[in-house]
Design a protein around this motif. Sequence first.
Motif, PDB file in Angstrom:
ATOM      1  N   PHE A 148       0.819  -1.211   0.000  1.00 15.77           N
ATOM      2  CA  PHE A 148       0.000   0.000   0.000  1.00 15.77           C
ATOM      3  C   PHE A 148       0.858   1.268   0.000  1.00 15.77           C
ATOM      4  CE2 PHE A 148      -2.630  -3.211   2.159  1.00 15.77           C
ATOM      5  CZ  PHE A 148      -3.669  -3.259   1.257  1.00 15.77           C
ATOM      6  N   GLY A 149       2.175   1.103  -0.008  1.00 16.63           N
ATOM      7  CA  GLY A 149       3.086   2.244  -0.011  1.00 16.63           C
ATOM      8  C   GLY A 149       3.388   2.775   1.369  1.00 16.63           C
ATOM      9  N   GLU A 150       2.969   2.058   2.404  1.00 17.07           N
ATOM     10  CA  GLU A 150       3.238   2.487   3.772  1.00 17.07           C
ATOM     11  C   GLU A 150       4.647   2.072   4.163  1.00 17.07           C
ATOM     12  OE1 GLU A 150      -1.234   2.098   5.614  1.00 17.07           O
ATOM     13  OE2 GLU A 150       0.059   0.336   5.611  1.00 17.07           O
ATOM     14  N   ILE A 151       5.352   2.991   4.816  1.00 16.23           N
ATOM     15  CA  ILE A 151       6.722   2.740   5.231  1.00 16.23           C
ATOM     16  C   ILE A 151       6.720   2.289   6.691  1.00 16.23           C
ATOM     17  CG2 ILE A 151       8.985   3.784   5.604  1.00 16.23           C
ATOM     18  CD1 ILE A 151       8.223   5.817   3.411  1.00 16.23           C
ATOM     19  N   SER A 152       7.396   1.181   6.951  1.00 14.41           N
ATOM     20  CA  SER A 152       7.554   0.727   8.328  1.00 14.41           C
ATOM     21  C   SER A 152       9.046   0.623   8.622  1.00 14.41           C
ATOM     22  CB  SER A 152       6.862  -0.620   8.553  1.00 14.41           C
ATOM     23  OG  SER A 152       7.446  -1.602   7.734  1.00 14.41           O
ATOM     24  N   SER A 153       9.400   0.902   9.854  1.00 15.46           N
ATOM     25  CA  SER A 153      10.799   0.960  10.231  1.00 15.46           C
ATOM     26  C   SER A 153      10.993   0.284  11.579  1.00 15.46           C
ATOM     27  CB  SER A 153      11.219   2.430  10.316  1.00 15.46           C
ATOM     28  OG  SER A 153      12.442   2.564  10.959  1.00 15.46           O
ATOM     29  N   SER A 154      12.207  -0.208  11.801  1.00 13.42           N
ATOM     30  CA  SER A 154      12.504  -0.852  13.075  1.00 13.42           C
ATOM     31  C   SER A 154      12.884   0.174  14.146  1.00 13.42           C
ATOM     32  CB  SER A 154      13.639  -1.861  12.906  1.00 13.42           C
ATOM     33  OG  SER A 154      14.812  -1.208  12.458  1.00 13.42           O
ATOM     34  N   PHE A 155      13.111   1.439  13.754  1.00 13.17           N
ATOM     35  CA  PHE A 155      13.434   2.517  14.692  1.00 13.17           C
ATOM     36  C   PHE A 155      12.314   3.538  14.655  1.00 13.17           C
ATOM     37  CE2 PHE A 155      18.388   2.325  14.559  1.00 13.17           C
ATOM     38  CZ  PHE A 155      18.347   1.057  15.099  1.00 13.17           C
ATOM     39  N   SER A 156      12.120   4.232  15.767  1.00 14.18           N
ATOM     40  CA  SER A 156      11.121   5.298  15.792  1.00 14.18           C
ATOM     41  C   SER A 156      11.637   6.481  14.985  1.00 14.18           C
ATOM     42  CB  SER A 156      10.836   5.741  17.226  1.00 14.18           C
ATOM     43  OG  SER A 156      11.943   6.460  17.742  1.00 14.18           O
ATOM     44  N   ILE A 157      10.726   7.268  14.454  1.00 15.26           N
ATOM     45  CA  ILE A 157      11.104   8.432  13.656  1.00 15.26           C
ATOM     46  C   ILE A 157      11.893   9.424  14.499  1.00 15.26           C
ATOM     47  CG2 ILE A 157       8.991   9.767  14.019  1.00 15.26           C
ATOM     48  CD1 ILE A 157      10.851   9.449  10.682  1.00 15.26           C
ATOM     49  N   ASP A 158      11.608   9.493  15.800  1.00 15.35           N
ATOM     50  CA  ASP A 158      12.347  10.396  16.679  1.00 15.35           C
ATOM     51  C   ASP A 158      13.811   9.991  16.790  1.00 15.35           C
ATOM     52  OD1 ASP A 158      10.113  11.971  17.202  1.00 15.35           O
ATOM     53  OD2 ASP A 158       9.504  10.713  18.893  1.00 15.35           O
ATOM     54  N   LYS A 159      14.064   8.696  16.876  1.00 12.59           N
ATOM     55  CA  LYS A 159      15.440   8.215  16.968  1.00 12.59           C
ATOM     56  C   LYS A 159      16.189   8.479  15.657  1.00 12.59           C
ATOM     57  CE  LYS A 159      18.264   4.323  18.342  1.00 12.59           C
ATOM     58  NZ  LYS A 159      18.299   2.997  18.920  1.00 12.59           N
ATOM     59  N   ILE A 160      15.525   8.306  14.533  1.00 17.42           N
ATOM     60  CA  ILE A 160      16.138   8.577  13.231  1.00 17.42           C
ATOM     61  C   ILE A 160      16.452  10.065  13.105  1.00 17.42           C
ATOM     62  CG2 ILE A 160      15.766   8.544  10.736  1.00 17.42           C
ATOM     63  CD1 ILE A 160      13.959   6.064  11.244  1.00 17.42           C
ATOM     64  N   ASN A 161      15.503  10.929  13.473  1.00 19.16           N
ATOM     65  CA  ASN A 161      15.723  12.372  13.401  1.00 19.16           C
ATOM     66  C   ASN A 161      16.850  12.816  14.321  1.00 19.16           C
ATOM     67  OD1 ASN A 161      13.870  13.061  11.425  1.00 19.16           O
ATOM     68  ND2 ASN A 161      12.191  13.222  12.889  1.00 19.16           N
ATOM     69  N   GLU A 162      16.920  12.248  15.508  1.00 17.66           N
ATOM     70  CA  GLU A 162      17.993  12.573  16.442  1.00 17.66           C
ATOM     71  C   GLU A 162      19.354  12.228  15.836  1.00 17.66           C
ATOM     72  OE1 GLU A 162      19.538  10.786  20.637  1.00 17.66           O
ATOM     73  OE2 GLU A 162      17.373  10.999  20.386  1.00 17.66           O
ATOM     74  N   PHE A 163      19.452  11.068  15.210  1.00 15.65           N
ATOM     75  CA  PHE A 163      20.698  10.653  14.560  1.00 15.65           C
ATOM     76  C   PHE A 163      21.056  11.606  13.420  1.00 15.65           C
ATOM     77  CE2 PHE A 163      22.827   8.469  11.085  1.00 15.65           C
ATOM     78  CZ  PHE A 163      23.970   8.021  11.729  1.00 15.65           C
ATOM     79  N   LEU A 164      20.068  11.948  12.581  1.00 15.70           N
ATOM     80  CA  LEU A 164      20.329  12.841  11.450  1.00 15.70           C
ATOM     81  C   LEU A 164      20.738  14.237  11.910  1.00 15.70           C
ATOM     82  CD1 LEU A 164      17.426  11.799   9.072  1.00 15.70           C
ATOM     83  CD2 LEU A 164      19.857  11.267   8.823  1.00 15.70           C
ATOM     84  N   ASN A 165      20.078  14.768  12.932  1.00 21.04           N
ATOM     85  CA  ASN A 165      20.422  16.087  13.452  1.00 21.04           C
ATOM     86  C   ASN A 165      21.844  16.123  13.982  1.00 21.04           C
ATOM     87  OD1 ASN A 165      17.943  17.211  12.841  1.00 21.04           O
ATOM     88  ND2 ASN A 165      17.080  16.757  14.842  1.00 21.04           N
ATOM     89  N   LYS A 166      22.276  15.031  14.568  1.00 21.01           N
ATOM     90  CA  LYS A 166      23.606  14.965  15.157  1.00 21.01           C
ATOM     91  C   LYS A 166      24.688  14.757  14.105  1.00 21.01           C
ATOM     92  CE  LYS A 166      23.972  11.602  17.976  1.00 21.01           C
ATOM     93  NZ  LYS A 166      24.182  10.567  18.979  1.00 21.01           N
ATOM     94  N   ASN A 167      24.405  14.037  13.027  1.00 16.41           N
ATOM     95  CA  ASN A 167      25.437  13.600  12.098  1.00 16.41           C
ATOM     96  C   ASN A 167      25.396  14.192  10.694  1.00 16.41           C
ATOM     97  OD1 ASN A 167      26.839  11.523  13.753  1.00 16.41           O
ATOM     98  ND2 ASN A 167      24.758  10.723  13.851  1.00 16.41           N
TER      99      ASN A 167
END
Length: 67
Positions: free
Chosen positions: A27-46
Amino acid sequence: MAKKSKKKETPKVNEELEGFTMNINSFGEISSSFSIDKINEFLNKNVDDKKLRDREDSKKDPSKGDH
């Protein structure tokens, strides 16, 4: 001619993202093993954001609590 078999290799990733998987269902839905907050925190830092590079408010150190 024989077909090449595709082996599922795990990509090399940063230690903080070890075990991260992302899937898109039919259906085009994206699922991830990490929460979006954890991904954003990593991206903001790196990752350096070119659009925010010259902004005055982005030059403050967020760990010092200057808001």
